[in-house]
Scaffold this motif. Structure first.
Motif, PDB file in Angstrom:
ATOM      1  N   ILE A 103     -66.647 -59.673  12.349  1.00 35.21           N
ATOM      2  CA  ILE A 103     -66.598 -59.693  10.881  1.00 35.21           C
ATOM      3  C   ILE A 103     -66.321 -58.305  10.313  1.00 35.21           C
ATOM      4  O   ILE A 103     -66.028 -58.146   9.148  1.00 35.21           O
ATOM      5  CB  ILE A 103     -67.879 -60.278  10.226  1.00 35.21           C
ATOM      6  CG1 ILE A 103     -69.025 -59.261  10.202  1.00 35.21           C
ATOM      7  CG2 ILE A 103     -68.331 -61.561  10.865  1.00 35.21           C
ATOM      8  CD1 ILE A 103     -69.983 -59.520   9.033  1.00 35.21           C
ATOM      9  N   ASP A 149     -71.583 -59.323   5.077  1.00 34.66           N
ATOM     10  CA  ASP A 149     -71.823 -57.884   5.308  1.00 34.66           C
ATOM     11  C   ASP A 149     -73.311 -57.600   5.122  1.00 34.66           C
ATOM     12  O   ASP A 149     -73.913 -56.853   5.886  1.00 34.66           O
ATOM     13  CB  ASP A 149     -71.019 -57.014   4.315  1.00 34.66           C
ATOM     14  CG  ASP A 149     -69.667 -56.585   4.882  1.00 34.66           C
ATOM     15  OD1 ASP A 149     -69.068 -57.378   5.637  1.00 34.66           O
ATOM     16  OD2 ASP A 149     -69.222 -55.459   4.562  1.00 34.66           O
ATOM     17  N   ASP A 203     -67.845 -63.488   1.928  1.00 36.21           N
ATOM     18  CA  ASP A 203     -67.444 -62.155   2.379  1.00 36.21           C
ATOM     19  C   ASP A 203     -68.582 -61.165   2.132  1.00 36.21           C
ATOM     20  O   ASP A 203     -68.981 -60.412   3.014  1.00 36.21           O
ATOM     21  CB  ASP A 203     -66.177 -61.722   1.628  1.00 36.21           C
ATOM     22  CG  ASP A 203     -65.755 -60.315   1.997  1.00 36.21           C
ATOM     23  OD1 ASP A 203     -65.711 -60.018   3.210  1.00 36.21           O
ATOM     24  OD2 ASP A 203     -65.485 -59.511   1.079  1.00 36.21           O
ATOM     25  N   ARG A 208     -69.792 -67.785  10.519  1.00 32.80           N
ATOM     26  CA  ARG A 208     -70.343 -66.438  10.743  1.00 32.80           C
ATOM     27  C   ARG A 208     -71.839 -66.499  11.046  1.00 32.80           C
ATOM     28  O   ARG A 208     -72.662 -66.522  10.132  1.00 32.80           O
ATOM     29  CB  ARG A 208     -70.084 -65.553   9.525  1.00 32.80           C
ATOM     30  CG  ARG A 208     -68.607 -65.345   9.273  1.00 32.80           C
ATOM     31  CD  ARG A 208     -68.316 -64.282   8.246  1.00 32.80           C
ATOM     32  NE  ARG A 208     -66.947 -63.802   8.413  1.00 32.80           N
ATOM     33  CZ  ARG A 208     -66.414 -62.782   7.758  1.00 32.80           C
ATOM     34  NH1 ARG A 208     -67.140 -62.106   6.876  1.00 32.80           N
ATOM     35  NH2 ARG A 208     -65.179 -62.405   7.993  1.00 32.80           N
TER      36      ARG A 208
HETATM   37 MN    MN Z   1     -65.684 -58.759   4.746  1.00 29.63          MN
END
Ligand code: MN
Ligand code: IPM
Length: 353
Positions: free
Chosen positions: A274, A247, A243, A107
């Motif tokens: 994402i 964000d 996770d 990511r």
């Molecule tokens: Mn997420």
């Protein structure tokens, strides 16, 4: 190159951003003489409604037979508001990750100069921030033993040495191609699983003397990300922490609609934004297609097609510089472009370059 792509558009804004992702993929393929074929498959709430399974066997086979999966988003409010639902759309995404063995989720968190004002953080802090969160994707609490009783519930955060080792190797490979700095994010002051991560990383770091390895507790890392985002180059962390932190990372870039990802492992790789399915935006032609389009850039790059990837990145940057932007990142008073219009502008740019 011949490429077989499985197309999993899913729910909410998924189909709309997917349409633009596929249009860009096709435009680039045509320009460079690649032969691409697409096969659509069901997943998420959509698949529950149609066949009662968020990741049906047929979808699994389609993914297995493809060279790559382009995935958009899953999730629907009718499940979010019903904690008693037996199956949930998100289980489809998790099943796909597990069954395709996608243990490494890449990511990137980048900044665009013309969008630094969109970050709630100060310009001078975010300008130039550029790091990659390597999120472990098939272990930890997401997949550990669970109990869901009426008066007691738990999730188990289990990791094994091989799981930790293989994700750290991915991190080190990326670090060697970049600024040679790797930060292991854990909670080793409290969690046994984190202490395993730290032990394995401390053993492995001697194999990579050219990379500076450091360790940071996740609470501290969450703070450092907004205090000094440029500190990070490669961050490697477990499923749940990754996770949450990614964000947070979107606030550095300026919008959730800008962050792509690649998930790789033992089978077909998956390329997906994402962000989630944003049901409130569904059908309104306001969703930002750039995370999906940048996921297509990552797809080309995965197959070693660097020029194709950079053309997409150039086109995305040009669209932002030309103020061809969806509402959430448009400048005050500027014309707001729709999902389709942004996609079409980028396709045009690619064709004419
Ligand atoms: Mn997420
Ligand atoms: C993500 C999403 C998923 C996750 C959800 C939709 C299951 O938030 O890809 O980050 O938690 O992994």
């Amino acid at each position: 190159m011949k490429l077989k792509i499985a197309v999993l558009a899913g729910d909410g804004i998924g189909p709309e951003i997917m349409e633009q992702g596929v249009a860009v993929l096709s435009a680039v393929a045509q320009k460079y003489g690649h032969e691409v074929s697409y096969k659509e498959a069901l997943c998420g709430a959509h698949a529950i409604d149609e066949v009662g399974d968020p990741f049906p066997e047929e979808t699994f086979r389609t993914c297995q037979e493809a060279d790559a999966v382009l995935f958009a988003s899953v999730g629907d409010p009718k499940f979010d508001n019903d904690p008693t639902a037996k199956v949930r759309p998100e289980q489809g995404l998790l099943a796909m990750r597990k069954r395709l063995g996608l243990y490494a989720n890449i990511r990137p968190v980048e900044t665009f100069d013309c969008l630094v004002h969109k970050s709630p953080l100060k310009d001078e802090l975010v300008r130039g921030a550029d790091f990659i969160c390597i999120r472990e994707l098939t272990g930890g609490m997401y997949f550990g033993e669970k109990k869901e009783g009426t008066d007691e519930a738990y999730d188990t955060n289990r990791y094994t040495r091989p799981e930790v080792e293989r994700i750290l190797r991915v991190g080190y490979q990326y670090a060697r191609q970049r600024r040679h700095h790797l930060t292991v994010v854990d909670k080793a002051n409290v969690l046994a699983s984190s202490r395993l991560w730290r032990k394995v990383a401390q053993e492995m770091m001697t194999e990579y003397p050219d990379v500076q390895t450091d360790f940071m507790y996740v609470d501290n890392a969450a703070m450092r990300m907004i205090q000094e985002p440029r500190f990070f180059d490669i961050m490697v962390t477990e499923n749940t922490f990754g996770d949450i932190l990614t964000d947070e990372g979107s606030c550095i870039t300026g919008s959730m609609g800008l962050l792509p990802s690649a998930s790789t492992g033992s089978s077909t790789p998956v390329f997906e934004p994402i962000h989630g399915s944003w049901p409130q935006g569904k059908g309104l032609n306001i969703a930002n297609p750039l995370a999906q389009i940048l996921s297509v850039a990552m797809l080309f790059e995965y197959f070693g097609l660097k020029d194709e990837g950079s053309l997409i990145r150039k086109a995305v940057k040009a669209s932002l510089d030309a103020n061809v932007r969806t509402p959430e990142i448009q400048v005050e008073g500027g014309q707001k472009y729709g999902t389709r219009e942004v996609g079409a502008w980028i396709v045009d740019y690619i064709k004419n370059k």
